[in-house]
Design a protein around this motif. Structure first.
Motif, PDB file in Angstrom:
ATOM      1  N   GLY A  79      57.403  44.176  33.652  1.00 35.31           N
ATOM      2  CA  GLY A  79      57.457  42.826  33.727  1.00 35.31           C
ATOM      3  C   GLY A  79      57.524  42.873  35.446  1.00 35.31           C
ATOM      4  O   GLY A  79      57.002  41.474  35.703  1.00 35.31           O
ATOM      5  N   ASN A 130      59.758  32.632  44.798  1.00 32.08           N
ATOM      6  CA  ASN A 130      59.142  33.006  43.493  1.00 32.08           C
ATOM      7  C   ASN A 130      58.003  34.000  43.881  1.00 32.08           C
ATOM      8  O   ASN A 130      56.756  33.723  43.737  1.00 32.08           O
ATOM      9  CB  ASN A 130      58.438  31.747  42.889  1.00 32.08           C
ATOM     10  CG  ASN A 130      58.010  32.014  41.536  1.00 32.08           C
ATOM     11  OD1 ASN A 130      58.392  33.154  40.751  1.00 32.08           O
ATOM     12  ND2 ASN A 130      56.883  31.141  41.215  1.00 32.08           N
ATOM     13  N   GLY A 151      55.295  36.939  43.973  1.00 29.43           N
ATOM     14  CA  GLY A 151      54.482  37.459  43.173  1.00 29.43           C
ATOM     15  C   GLY A 151      53.475  38.110  43.646  1.00 29.43           C
ATOM     16  O   GLY A 151      53.160  38.097  44.922  1.00 29.43           O
ATOM     17  N   GLN A 194      51.291  38.286  38.745  1.00 34.75           N
ATOM     18  CA  GLN A 194      52.727  38.542  37.988  1.00 34.75           C
ATOM     19  C   GLN A 194      53.540  37.840  39.162  1.00 34.75           C
ATOM     20  O   GLN A 194      53.377  38.076  40.105  1.00 34.75           O
ATOM     21  CB  GLN A 194      53.029  39.901  38.063  1.00 34.75           C
ATOM     22  CG  GLN A 194      53.950  40.318  37.141  1.00 34.75           C
ATOM     23  CD  GLN A 194      53.993  41.898  36.570  1.00 34.75           C
ATOM     24  OE1 GLN A 194      54.474  42.374  37.673  1.00 34.75           O
ATOM     25  NE2 GLN A 194      53.771  42.359  35.452  1.00 34.75           N
ATOM     26  N   GLU A 195      54.646  36.986  38.568  1.00 34.44           N
ATOM     27  CA  GLU A 195      55.588  36.228  39.420  1.00 34.44           C
ATOM     28  C   GLU A 195      56.791  36.376  38.771  1.00 34.44           C
ATOM     29  O   GLU A 195      57.158  36.864  37.499  1.00 34.44           O
ATOM     30  CB  GLU A 195      55.340  34.863  39.549  1.00 34.44           C
ATOM     31  CG  GLU A 195      54.109  34.405  40.272  1.00 34.44           C
ATOM     32  CD  GLU A 195      53.812  32.979  40.251  1.00 34.44           C
ATOM     33  OE1 GLU A 195      54.239  32.143  39.349  1.00 34.44           O
ATOM     34  OE2 GLU A 195      53.070  32.623  41.230  1.00 34.44           O
ATOM     35  N   GLN A 249      59.282  34.306  38.079  1.00 40.09           N
ATOM     36  CA  GLN A 249      59.551  33.541  37.100  1.00 40.09           C
ATOM     37  C   GLN A 249      59.361  33.865  35.975  1.00 40.09           C
ATOM     38  O   GLN A 249      60.096  33.297  34.837  1.00 40.09           O
ATOM     39  CB  GLN A 249      58.892  32.155  37.721  1.00 40.09           C
ATOM     40  CG  GLN A 249      57.302  32.038  37.459  1.00 40.09           C
ATOM     41  CD  GLN A 249      56.971  30.644  37.689  1.00 40.09           C
ATOM     42  OE1 GLN A 249      57.613  29.864  38.077  1.00 40.09           O
ATOM     43  NE2 GLN A 249      55.734  30.368  37.069  1.00 40.09           N
ATOM     44  N   SER A 250      58.442  34.686  35.577  1.00 40.19           N
ATOM     45  CA  SER A 250      58.036  35.100  34.066  1.00 40.19           C
ATOM     46  C   SER A 250      59.073  36.077  33.467  1.00 40.19           C
ATOM     47  O   SER A 250      59.326  36.134  32.266  1.00 40.19           O
ATOM     48  CB  SER A 250      56.742  35.750  34.192  1.00 40.19           C
ATOM     49  OG  SER A 250      55.493  35.331  34.765  1.00 40.19           O
ATOM     50  N   THR A 251      59.927  36.610  34.393  1.00 35.85           N
ATOM     51  CA  THR A 251      60.960  37.487  33.871  1.00 35.85           C
ATOM     52  C   THR A 251      62.552  36.848  34.314  1.00 35.85           C
ATOM     53  O   THR A 251      63.453  37.550  33.780  1.00 35.85           O
ATOM     54  CB  THR A 251      60.894  38.904  34.354  1.00 35.85           C
ATOM     55  OG1 THR A 251      60.949  38.786  35.827  1.00 35.85           O
ATOM     56  CG2 THR A 251      59.700  39.405  33.697  1.00 35.85           C
ATOM     57  N   PRO A 260      48.716  26.279  32.962  1.00 40.04           N
ATOM     58  CA  PRO A 260      48.414  27.022  31.632  1.00 40.04           C
ATOM     59  C   PRO A 260      47.263  26.379  31.077  1.00 40.04           C
ATOM     60  O   PRO A 260      47.070  25.138  31.079  1.00 40.04           O
ATOM     61  CB  PRO A 260      49.774  26.810  30.919  1.00 40.04           C
ATOM     62  CG  PRO A 260      50.515  25.661  31.449  1.00 40.04           C
ATOM     63  CD  PRO A 260      49.862  25.654  33.017  1.00 40.04           C
TER      64      PRO A 260
END
Length: 381
Positions: free
Chosen positions: A110, A128, A130, A134-135, A137-139, A279
């Motif tokens: 992750g 945040n 990244g 990949q950042e 905030q995704s995990t 998104p």
């Protein structure tokens, strides 16, 4: 907490600028950090916390206030309510890359694409962090923090941090103040437990960086291999700290990649790298049969914002790698146009002059004003 003889910030920051502050405290445990902050706030001092010093650009004059060094460390593994996942809680002063290395060794996926990012865990949610799509905030699940307004410690879910592209409600933006003045004490992440099997790399940006061609469904790759490749790439760009290499005497990417409306991005040269930041809104509309009257509202076209490469804009505004202003000890990295470097003994004024020059050239050429990514202390651009 321990009050120490103030150390020049030039010795504690990767840009190597800044005089000794008026007062400096060391906090090696979370209770120490809480006590140091409450004591400083009770005194009414100007203040800031210092972690790895990799995202700080300090001025040449002494900071008239208190600097609190966050030296806490430690990682613990926790159960996750989600099947096939594990939670990891790390203290704010823990080295970020050490945390990434730990998760890779444990087979937890992750954050592996964020290998090699300098700084501490507590600083990561603030902007945040990244890399390659990949950042954090995704995990990110939650943070434990202490608010200046109340002095109280609380656990705050990631959804309340206002996370966006390199930003949060906790970040000091240039020319402004954070929406919430607070300090992170610990960070909790929720990671996929993949073990030695690795994981399928799906993001286009990361796949391109890793040289993975074809369909993402071709198979999983080991997390250790991903980390090795990312570290190699960052080293080639001068983005891994090296005391022998002036190209790494920087704050990493000095300017943020620009986020612009799609209409603005269309006016830039087509070869300028860009990535959508919203998104894909290809959602399925479900209408209960009993409520269906034969009419379905037309789909609305939603234009997404676009992230464009600040490094490309800089180079195509005529600022080449290695560029320096006359008689200046500050320069653009010879490896990466987005990094401003201290070539040895540069003052904050010299670095700021170079930053302003780059901003002006990019704005004149492309109509975009690049914003600085580091936190600026007693420096103006």
């Amino acid at each position: 907490m321990t009050e120490i003889t103030p150390i020049p910030l030039a010795q504690l920051t990767t840009l190597r600028t800044g005089a000794a502050p008026e007062r400096m405290l060391d906090a090696t445990t979370t209770p120490d950090l809480v006590d140091a902050l409450r004591d400083t706030w009770a005194r009414g001092d100007e203040w800031f916390v210092l972690g790895g010093g990799s995202n700080l650009f300090a001025g040449d004059e002494s900071f008239y206030g208190t600097v609190i060094r966050v030296l806490t460390s430690g990682v613990e593994r926790l159960p996750s309510p989600h099947e096939g996942r594990v939670r990891v809680r790390a203290q704010a002063g823990h080295d970020w890359d050490a945390l990434v290395a730990y998760t890779v060794e444990q087979g937890l996926a992750g954050i592996e694409a964020m290998s090699g990012i300098p700084g501490t865990v507590g600083a990561a949610p603030v902007q945040n962090v990244g890399a390659y799509g990949q950042e954090i905030q995704s995990t990110l699940v939650e943070v434990e923090l202490i608010d200046e307004s109340t002095g109280e410690v609380s656990t705050v879910p990631a959804s309340e941090l206002g996370l966006g592209f390199r930003t949060s409600v906790l970040k000091h933006h240039y020319g402004g103040v954070p929406l919430r003045r607070a300090v992170i004490l610990s960070v909790t992440l929720d990671l996929a437990e993949v073990g030695d099997a690795g994981r399928i790399v799906r993001g286009d940006q990361l796949r391109r960086a890793l040289g993975l061609a074809g369909d993402a469904a071709e198979g999983a790759v080991p997390l250790g291999w991903v980390r090795e490749q990312i570290l190699r790439i960052r080293a080639e760009k001068g983005m891994l700290l090296n005391p022998e290499d002036p190209d790494t005497w920087s704050a990493g990417s000095f300017f943020q990649n620009a986020i612009v409306p799609e209409s603005v991005a269309l006016q830039l040269p087509p070869e300028c790298p860009r990535w959508p930041v919203a998104p894909d809104l290809d959602a399925v509309t479900v209408i209960p049969l009993g409520a269906y009257d034969g009419y379905i509202a037309p789909t609305q076209t939603v234009r997404s914002d676009v992230k464009v490469s600040a490094g490309w804009l800089i180079e195509h505004a005529g600022i080449s790698k290695g560029f320096r202003l006359p008689r200046s000890r500050a320069g653009v990295s010879t490896k990466h146009a987005l990094a401003l470097t201290n070539r040895g003994g540069a003052t904050a004024d010299e670095l700021a002059e170079l930053a302003r020059f780059i901003q002006a050239r990019v704005q004149a050429e492309f109509g975009l004003l690049l914003q600085p990514e580091p936190v600026l202390i007693d420096v103006e651009l």
